[in-house]
Design a protein around this motif. Structure first.
Motif, PDB file in Angstrom:
ATOM      1  N   ALA A   1       0.786  -1.380   0.137  1.00  0.00           N
ATOM      2  CA  ALA A   1      -0.244  -0.176   0.086  1.00  0.00           C
ATOM      3  C   ALA A   1       0.820   1.284  -0.161  1.00  0.00           C
ATOM      4  N   ARG A   2       2.005   1.270   0.562  1.00  0.00           N
ATOM      5  CA  ARG A   2       2.870   2.436   0.666  1.00  0.00           C
ATOM      6  C   ARG A   2       3.481   2.394  -0.848  1.00  0.00           C
ATOM      7  N   TYR A   3       3.868   1.507  -1.343  1.00  0.00           N
ATOM      8  CA  TYR A   3       4.399   1.539  -2.734  1.00  0.00           C
ATOM      9  C   TYR A   3       3.316   2.074  -3.746  1.00  0.00           C
ATOM     10  N   GLU A   4       2.028   1.590  -3.305  1.00  0.00           N
ATOM     11  CA  GLU A   4       0.840   1.995  -4.452  1.00  0.00           C
ATOM     12  C   GLU A   4       0.663   3.298  -4.230  1.00  0.00           C
ATOM     13  N   ALA A   5       0.754   3.949  -2.787  1.00  0.00           N
ATOM     14  CA  ALA A   5       0.448   5.366  -2.855  1.00  0.00           C
ATOM     15  C   ALA A   5       1.539   5.993  -3.481  1.00  0.00           C
ATOM     16  N   MET A   6       2.620   5.798  -3.631  1.00  0.00           N
ATOM     17  CA  MET A   6       3.610   6.656  -4.318  1.00  0.00           C
ATOM     18  C   MET A   6       3.475   6.559  -5.753  1.00  0.00           C
TER      19      MET A   6
ATOM     20  N   GLY B   1      14.348   0.838  -4.314  1.00  0.00           N
ATOM     21  CA  GLY B   1      14.464   0.776  -5.627  1.00  0.00           C
ATOM     22  C   GLY B   1      13.141   0.743  -6.639  1.00  0.00           C
ATOM     23  N   GLU B   2      12.218  -0.240  -5.728  1.00  0.00           N
ATOM     24  CA  GLU B   2      10.961  -0.361  -6.657  1.00  0.00           C
ATOM     25  C   GLU B   2       9.876   0.888  -6.227  1.00  0.00           C
ATOM     26  N   ALA B   3       9.995   1.647  -5.336  1.00  0.00           N
ATOM     27  CA  ALA B   3       9.192   2.604  -4.759  1.00  0.00           C
ATOM     28  C   ALA B   3       9.300   3.914  -5.752  1.00  0.00           C
ATOM     29  N   VAL B   4      10.506   4.232  -5.812  1.00  0.00           N
ATOM     30  CA  VAL B   4      10.891   5.419  -6.688  1.00  0.00           C
ATOM     31  C   VAL B   4      10.723   5.358  -8.333  1.00  0.00           C
ATOM     32  N   LEU B   5      10.556   4.015  -8.829  1.00  0.00           N
ATOM     33  CA  LEU B   5      10.309   4.043 -10.216  1.00  0.00           C
ATOM     34  C   LEU B   5       9.026   4.797 -10.604  1.00  0.00           C
ATOM     35  N   LEU B   6       9.154   5.347 -11.710  1.00  0.00           N
ATOM     36  CA  LEU B   6       7.932   6.121 -12.165  1.00  0.00           C
ATOM     37  C   LEU B   6       7.177   4.867 -12.812  1.00  0.00           C
ATOM     38  N   PRO B   7       5.825   5.021 -12.926  1.00  0.00           N
ATOM     39  CA  PRO B   7       5.201   4.142 -13.687  1.00  0.00           C
ATOM     40  C   PRO B   7       5.704   4.271 -15.226  1.00  0.00           C
ATOM     41  N   SER B   8       5.512   2.842 -15.709  1.00  0.00           N
ATOM     42  CA  SER B   8       5.743   2.697 -17.208  1.00  0.00           C
ATOM     43  C   SER B   8       5.177   3.639 -18.243  1.00  0.00           C
ATOM     44  N   GLU B   9       5.492   3.836 -19.380  1.00  0.00           N
ATOM     45  CA  GLU B   9       4.703   4.646 -20.536  1.00  0.00           C
ATOM     46  C   GLU B   9       3.602   3.874 -20.783  1.00  0.00           C
ATOM     47  N   GLY B  10       3.714   2.590 -20.823  1.00  0.00           N
ATOM     48  CA  GLY B  10       2.368   1.735 -21.280  1.00  0.00           C
ATOM     49  C   GLY B  10       1.288   1.818 -20.178  1.00  0.00           C
ATOM     50  N   PHE B  11       1.873   1.694 -18.977  1.00  0.00           N
ATOM     51  CA  PHE B  11       0.824   1.847 -17.901  1.00  0.00           C
ATOM     52  C   PHE B  11      -0.026   3.289 -17.795  1.00  0.00           C
TER      53      PHE B  11
END
Length: 865
Positions: free
Chosen positions: A564-569, A610-620
């Motif tokens: 949920a923390r990751y998802e909020a970011m 490393g996972e949390a700070v990645l931006l969503p992909s262009e496809g998503f």
């Protein structure tokens, strides 16, 4: 609209509702192979027994076989049998008969990689779903369960290793430099689980003591030079066997278990009983040639195929509409295994990211289907993210709803009740229902309805009464053939946090949304609450809330559920990017502050950061829009990356330096450090600092592992700098003789977002090392390009033409692989008018091509409707 010629040539549709039990059963079968790459002869001997009161002939499926002889009850009677297309029909009057056939096939001419084929000097099989009919005449369907005795004979010098299912019961030398091996599998199995391998290989041999004290011989067979790369796969196999005993009480049932690595393979791996045949990319791993993601994939696939011994082999599928019965369940099992071996939070993030990248678009497109489809033209087209990944999420929901103990009771009942049979999805749900006492009648909708449900969550707070009211409303979108949907039972884990105290109000609760709307009231809420919902991604749905940027930033810092923390970011980033595309500008401040807080939080491990700070992909990002604009999405995302890179320059460099590893280790901590190191380098490059290409090249040169080397190469791939050219040249020179690593070289170039990428990809298709015959190599270039949203959707339409050309070329060799290339074109409705016209034109060009396979025809025709 399909032209008349295509429409009249449409192959027949197979429908689930038309299932009929087999007319004839085959309890035992004996196969005798005289193996030769150019001309293999197969003798089959089996008794058939009539199943029920009928007078229908025995139909034996065939595909491209040359029939040499057919005898019935020991007599050769040419009037008793006939060919119906590729199939063999035999009129039989009695209740039981002995059938003997001899056929000839050419493995080296088999480019489809289905049936018996040649690959890099070996002979091997792939029979799922319908490849056995390319080996010999037989009722090739999953509900025919037979015990197999197999004799293999071949030239000993050329093929010193002869393997098949079961246990080896005899072997020896023959005249003329030939030898034989005899294998017996005592467990009844369908044709799709049959396997053989004839090769010159060496084995990494080990053993495993089962919980009842039996010793099982384990062997991983590879080319001798690759033996040092099999240690990780062997460790994963032993860990999988122990885990399945501990978590599910499932013990291995034979005296040996073999894995063989094959270079040319359509799938990732195949769970043939006791003889698993693997795509070599999921067996071979060492630090020099495999990334951390590769190591994880090897362990996950080894576990997946081993777990199939019970969830797929001992209990198999009645028909191919039940494919998710074995695949969804087993994906859930391998995901749980992998989570137990490392970081559960990071594993969950990876699984959901994969689901959203592949399955959500599938659910929203012309190829949408339930996890238990209602019809198909070619079953190979239903080896999809829906059947596998969404299927796993549906099993996970059952686990969440029932709890671990009742879920385990359900699986125990399922395995006990259906051991040695061909079962259905309904059988699985019924076992869960009876063992738990929970009514799952409405839950069955998840098996029959396609589409991703959307849940709107609205939270209000009454400060005076200390109450909070949560309203949940769901809708399930229309999908092809299913315009109207019923509400789905959706288990949602949720919690409320105080905005000031940053604490949970009473802890997490599980709420079941099983109607159009549900109202939930919370008492004792003395301050403004912030909603945390779908924690752990408890349901495969899309959540819509009115949470502000401040709420999301708060959760990204204080939520006690890692996902949920990751998802909020991610939602904070996504809202910012979607707004930027829509409005041409956006306030990057909240994202930058949230990323900085996460990046510098000493309580978080490097892998999660490393996972949390990645931006969503262009496809998503595009998936969130009614009309996808790839260029605008890329510009918005790059602008945010640039701001993050420049504003947080010191923080990225500090994270990069502190995650520097002195030497390679395959520990969760070291893997997390490498992950954060490469993510940080990417943001440093986005910040445009002039020294970063040199830093990336230094990392490339000094790397003692493929994760850091390919990480640097991927970051350099997007820039114009001499370091880029030098790195790609060095990488090719170093690994040109290693096919799996060379795939990475092709992929990294195809994923570049430089303006000249489409030109480079077209040139690479003519490279001496590129081939259409190897599915891995094809996916490394063509598949990677179609996943590169910016370049694939180049306004010139060259990406579409290139993909269509590849589909048509590959369809002549390997229809199954060709069909899997089609879906990116099938999403044409999501794009602007110019792109729509160009993509549709390529689909029409494909479908109007004479001689098109039914595999590709089905994918393209459904995409055009």
């Amino acid at each position: 609209m399909l032209d008349a010629q295509s429409a009249t040539a449409a192959p027949p549709i197979i429908r689930r509702e038309e299932y009929r039990a087999p007319d004839w059963l085959v309890p035992e079968v004996e196969l005798d192979f005289a193996l030769d790459p150019a001309a293999t002869r197969i003798k089959a001997r089996f008794h058939v027994t009539r199943n029920g009161a009928h007078h229908r002939p025995l139909r034996l499926d065939g595909d491209g076989l040359t029939a040499l002889s057919v005898t019935i009850d020991g007599a050769a009677d040419d009037d008793a049998w006939r060919m119906a297309g590729d199939d063999l029909l035999i009129d039989l009057s009695g209740e039981s008969h002995l059938i003997e056939t001899e056929v000839e096939i050419s493995p080296q001419a088999n480019t489809q990689l289905m049936g018996l084929y040649a690959s890099t000097g070996m002979l091997c099989t792939q029979c799922e779903p319908e490849g056995f009919r390319r080996i010999t005449f037989f009722p090739d369907r999953p509900d025919i369960l037979s015990r197999y005795t197999v004799r293999l004979e071949a030239d000993k010098a050329r093929f010193p290793v002869l393997l098949s299912n079961g246990d080896l019961v005899g072997s020896g030398d023959l005249d003329g430099g030939r030898h034989f091996a005899r294998w017996v599998d005592p467990f009844p199995k369908p044709t799709y689980l049959f396997a053989l391998v004839a090769a010159d290989l060496k084995a990494n041999v080990d053993q495993f003591a089962t919980m009842s004290g039996r010793n099982v011989k384990l062997a991983i067979w590879v080319a001798e030079a690759d033996l040092p790369k099999t240690g990780h796969a062997m460790a994963a196999l032993k860990a999988s066997m122990a885990w399945d005993e501990k978590v599910y009480g499932r013990e291995y049932d034979l005296g040996e278990f073999n894995i063989v690595a094959v270079a040319d393979f359509n799938f990732g791996a195949m769970e043939n009983k006791s003889l698993n045949i693997f795509n070599s990319r999921y067996v071979l791993a060492d630090p020099e040639t495999a990334t951390d993601a590769d190591f994880d994939a090897v362990a996950g696939v080894v576990a997946h195929e081993y777990f199939h011994n019970w969830s797929g082999n001992r209990v198999t599928c009645r028909d191919w509409f039940q494919l998710s019965l074995k695949e969804g369940f087993t994906v859930f099992r391998d995901q749980a295994f992998s989570a137990d071996q490392g970081s559960p939070a990071v594993k969950r993030i990876e699984d959901v990211r994969g689901l959203r990248a592949a399955q959500f678009p599938e659910d929203a497109g012309p190829l949408a289907h339930p996890i238990r489809p209602e019809s198909y033209i070619e079953i190979s087209n239903f080896y999809t993210a829906t059947v596998y990944n969404k299927g796993a999420e549906i099993i996970r929901m059952l686990h969440t709803m029932l709890g671990p103990q009742r879920f385990r009771a359900g699986t125990d009942l399922y395995f006990t009740r259906h051991d040695g049979t061909a079962a259905t999805c309904e059988d699985f749900v019924l076992a869960m229902e009876e063992a738990s006492g929970v009514d799952l009648s409405r839950f069955r909708l998840w098996y029959s309805q396609a589409g991703t449900p959307r849940v709107k969550a609205t939270l209000t707070h009454e400060a005076a009464s200390g109450r909070a009211h949560l309203t949940l409303e769901q809708s399930v979108p229309a999908t092809p053939g299913q315009p109207d949907k019923q509400p789905m039972p959706i288990p949602l884990r949720l919690d409320l946090f105080g905005e000031k105290t940053q604490r949970s109000f009473g802890g997490e609760r599980l709420v079941m949304l099983d109607d159009d709307r549900l109202d939930v009231t919370f008492e004792g809420i003395g301050e403004r609450p912030v909603l945390s919902i779908n924690r752990g991604f408890s349901a495969p749905v899309i959540i819509e809330t009115d949470r502000s940027a401040a709420d999301l930033a708060f959760l990204s810092a204080h939520d006690d559920d890692p996902f949920a923390r990751y998802e909020a970011m991610q939602q904070l980033m996504l809202d910012t990017l979607v707004g930027s595309v829509a409005n041409g500008k956006a306030d990057h401040g909240p994202v930058i502050e949230a990323v900085q807080r996460t990046l510098t939080d000493p309580m978080l491990d490097s892998a999660f950061i490393g996972e949390a700070v990645l931006l969503p992909s262009e496809g998503f990002i595009g998936d969130q829009m009614l009309v996808v604009d790839p260029q605008a999405i890329h510009q918005a995302r790059e602008a945010l990356r640039r701001d993050l890179g420049t504003t947080l320059s010191d923080a990225w460099r500090d994270a990069y330096d502190r995650s520097r590893a002195n030497r390679f280790e395959q520990t969760p901590q070291a893997k997390g450090a490498r992950r954060l190191r490469n993510v940080s380098l990417g943001f440093m490059m986005a910040g445009k600092a002039t020294d970063v290409p040199g830093i990336a090249k230094d990392q490339f040169d000094a790397a003692d592992n493929m994760t850091d080397r390919q990480g640097a190469l991927g970051i350099l791939s997007n820039v114009y700098a001499p370091e880029r050219d030098a790195a790609f040249s060095d990488f090719y020179a170093r690994y040109r003789d290693n096919g799996l690593v060379l795939d990475k070289w092709f992929t990294t170039q195809a994923l570049s977002v430089r303006p000249d990428t489409i030109d480079q990809v077209i040139d690479l298709a003519d490279h001496p090392d590129f081939t259409l015959n190897n599915p891995n190599r094809l996916r490394s270039l063509v598949g990677a390009l179609s996943a590169n949203q910016l370049v694939f959707h180049d306004p010139s339409g060259r990406g579409y033409r290139f993909l269509a050309d590849m589909v048509l070329a590959v369809d002549k060799l390997n229809p199954q692989t060709a069909a899997k290339l089609v879906p990116p074109l099938g999403r044409w409705r999501r794009f602007g008018e110019t792109a729509q016209t160009a993509m549709r034109a390529e689909l029409e060009r494909i479908v109007s091509t004479p001689g098109l396979s039914k595999d590709v025809f089905e994918q393209v025709s459904k995409s055009l409707v």
